[in-house]
Design a protein around this motif. Sequence first.
Motif, PDB file in Angstrom:
ATOM      1  N   TYR A   1      35.678  44.321  34.786  1.00 26.12           N
ATOM      2  CA  TYR A   1      35.158  44.345  35.589  1.00 26.12           C
ATOM      3  C   TYR A   1      36.046  44.026  36.750  1.00 26.12           C
ATOM      4  O   TYR A   1      37.077  43.428  37.164  1.00 26.12           O
ATOM      5  CB  TYR A   1      34.408  43.063  36.495  1.00 26.12           C
ATOM      6  CG  TYR A   1      33.365  42.705  37.106  1.00 26.12           C
ATOM      7  CD1 TYR A   1      32.419  42.979  37.151  1.00 26.12           C
ATOM      8  CD2 TYR A   1      34.093  42.083  37.934  1.00 26.12           C
ATOM      9  CE1 TYR A   1      31.060  42.995  37.717  1.00 26.12           C
ATOM     10  CE2 TYR A   1      33.093  42.154  39.225  1.00 26.12           C
ATOM     11  CZ  TYR A   1      32.381  42.609  38.973  1.00 26.12           C
ATOM     12  OH  TYR A   1      30.901  42.185  40.494  1.00 26.12           O
ATOM     13  N   THR A   2      35.892  45.600  37.588  1.00 29.34           N
ATOM     14  CA  THR A   2      37.098  46.012  38.459  1.00 29.34           C
ATOM     15  C   THR A   2      36.814  45.400  40.192  1.00 29.34           C
ATOM     16  O   THR A   2      36.592  46.214  41.383  1.00 29.34           O
ATOM     17  CB  THR A   2      37.326  46.724  38.646  1.00 29.34           C
ATOM     18  OG1 THR A   2      36.751  48.107  38.455  1.00 29.34           O
ATOM     19  CG2 THR A   2      38.770  47.496  37.261  1.00 29.34           C
ATOM     20  N   LYS A   3      35.149  45.169  40.660  1.00 21.08           N
ATOM     21  CA  LYS A   3      34.479  45.463  41.771  1.00 21.08           C
ATOM     22  C   LYS A   3      34.881  44.291  42.716  1.00 21.08           C
ATOM     23  O   LYS A   3      35.106  44.229  43.790  1.00 21.08           O
ATOM     24  CB  LYS A   3      32.469  44.835  41.720  1.00 21.08           C
ATOM     25  CG  LYS A   3      32.185  45.853  40.341  1.00 21.08           C
ATOM     26  CD  LYS A   3      31.252  46.039  40.879  1.00 21.08           C
ATOM     27  CE  LYS A   3      30.079  47.279  40.258  1.00 21.08           C
ATOM     28  NZ  LYS A   3      28.588  46.695  40.001  1.00 21.08           N
ATOM     29  N   ARG A   4      35.494  43.220  42.079  1.00 22.87           N
ATOM     30  CA  ARG A   4      35.779  41.926  42.482  1.00 22.87           C
ATOM     31  C   ARG A   4      37.039  41.513  41.764  1.00 22.87           C
ATOM     32  O   ARG A   4      37.588  41.342  40.901  1.00 22.87           O
ATOM     33  CB  ARG A   4      35.191  40.993  42.660  1.00 22.87           C
ATOM     34  CG  ARG A   4      33.828  41.084  43.538  1.00 22.87           C
ATOM     35  CD  ARG A   4      32.945  40.530  44.059  1.00 22.87           C
ATOM     36  NE  ARG A   4      31.664  40.899  44.555  1.00 22.87           N
ATOM     37  CZ  ARG A   4      30.828  40.225  45.492  1.00 22.87           C
ATOM     38  NH1 ARG A   4      31.172  38.495  45.486  1.00 22.87           N
ATOM     39  NH2 ARG A   4      29.850  40.491  45.987  1.00 22.87           N
ATOM     40  N   PRO A   5      38.288  41.035  42.394  1.00 20.87           N
ATOM     41  CA  PRO A   5      39.383  39.847  42.041  1.00 20.87           C
ATOM     42  C   PRO A   5      38.720  38.721  41.864  1.00 20.87           C
ATOM     43  O   PRO A   5      38.271  38.162  42.235  1.00 20.87           O
ATOM     44  CB  PRO A   5      39.965  39.841  43.113  1.00 20.87           C
ATOM     45  CG  PRO A   5      39.435  39.750  44.360  1.00 20.87           C
ATOM     46  CD  PRO A   5      38.233  40.431  43.845  1.00 20.87           C
ATOM     47  N   ASN A   6      40.034  38.681  40.620  1.00 21.38           N
ATOM     48  CA  ASN A   6      40.065  36.936  39.808  1.00 21.38           C
ATOM     49  C   ASN A   6      39.032  36.275  38.902  1.00 21.38           C
ATOM     50  O   ASN A   6      38.054  35.596  39.517  1.00 21.38           O
ATOM     51  CB  ASN A   6      40.073  36.490  41.083  1.00 21.38           C
ATOM     52  CG  ASN A   6      41.121  36.471  41.940  1.00 21.38           C
ATOM     53  OD1 ASN A   6      42.404  36.370  40.963  1.00 21.38           O
ATOM     54  ND2 ASN A   6      41.197  36.089  43.218  1.00 21.38           N
ATOM     55  N   VAL A   7      38.081  37.066  38.612  1.00 20.64           N
ATOM     56  CA  VAL A   7      37.231  37.453  38.282  1.00 20.64           C
ATOM     57  C   VAL A   7      36.522  37.018  36.216  1.00 20.64           C
ATOM     58  O   VAL A   7      37.550  37.428  35.563  1.00 20.64           O
ATOM     59  CB  VAL A   7      35.632  38.876  38.006  1.00 20.64           C
ATOM     60  CG1 VAL A   7      34.230  38.470  37.129  1.00 20.64           C
ATOM     61  CG2 VAL A   7      35.484  39.038  39.813  1.00 20.64           C
ATOM     62  N   PHE A   8      36.499  35.362  36.061  1.00 19.21           N
ATOM     63  CA  PHE A   8      36.501  35.481  34.597  1.00 19.21           C
ATOM     64  C   PHE A   8      35.133  35.550  34.194  1.00 19.21           C
ATOM     65  O   PHE A   8      33.853  35.126  34.474  1.00 19.21           O
ATOM     66  CB  PHE A   8      37.026  34.655  33.882  1.00 19.21           C
ATOM     67  CG  PHE A   8      36.593  33.439  34.605  1.00 19.21           C
ATOM     68  CD1 PHE A   8      35.530  32.768  33.912  1.00 19.21           C
ATOM     69  CD2 PHE A   8      36.611  32.466  35.865  1.00 19.21           C
ATOM     70  CE1 PHE A   8      35.381  30.760  33.867  1.00 19.21           C
ATOM     71  CE2 PHE A   8      35.862  31.697  36.822  1.00 19.21           C
ATOM     72  CZ  PHE A   8      35.690  30.511  35.831  1.00 19.21           C
TER      73      PHE A   8
END
Length: 132
Positions: free
Chosen positions: A14-21
């Motif tokens: 998932y590269t749309k937003r940072p720090n996603v889990f």
Amino acid sequence: LGVHHALAERAPKYTKRPNVFRLQTAERRLFLFQAPTPEEMLSWISRINLVAALFSSPPFPAAVGSQRRFVRPILPTAPSRSPPEEQLRCHEQWLERVGQELLEHQRHLPEGRGRARDLEEYRVKKEFLLEE
């Protein structure tokens, strides 16, 4: 949102937003969460996984039927009443058993011209064992 038998992990694809889990529940539902910082994301992941492990009772054996096909084990929703040390021991035994079952499963590949149902069954069981 029940976290028994859930797994939280980074969502590197998932590269749309940072720090996603991502959080995958026992019902195989997938949720994405965003944390403000990488440190907080790792903190959330470790805490969610700890709670999930503490709440996860050992699975019940799969239902028995007249068909010889793979059926996922039944995951209890009630929190475990075992102490954390026993929970850890149960999780380690389950992981070892699943690892052995995966190796055995991979040794017995279905024939290349096998029936579609056998190939699908092999794929579903392999997917389950890898998830576990």
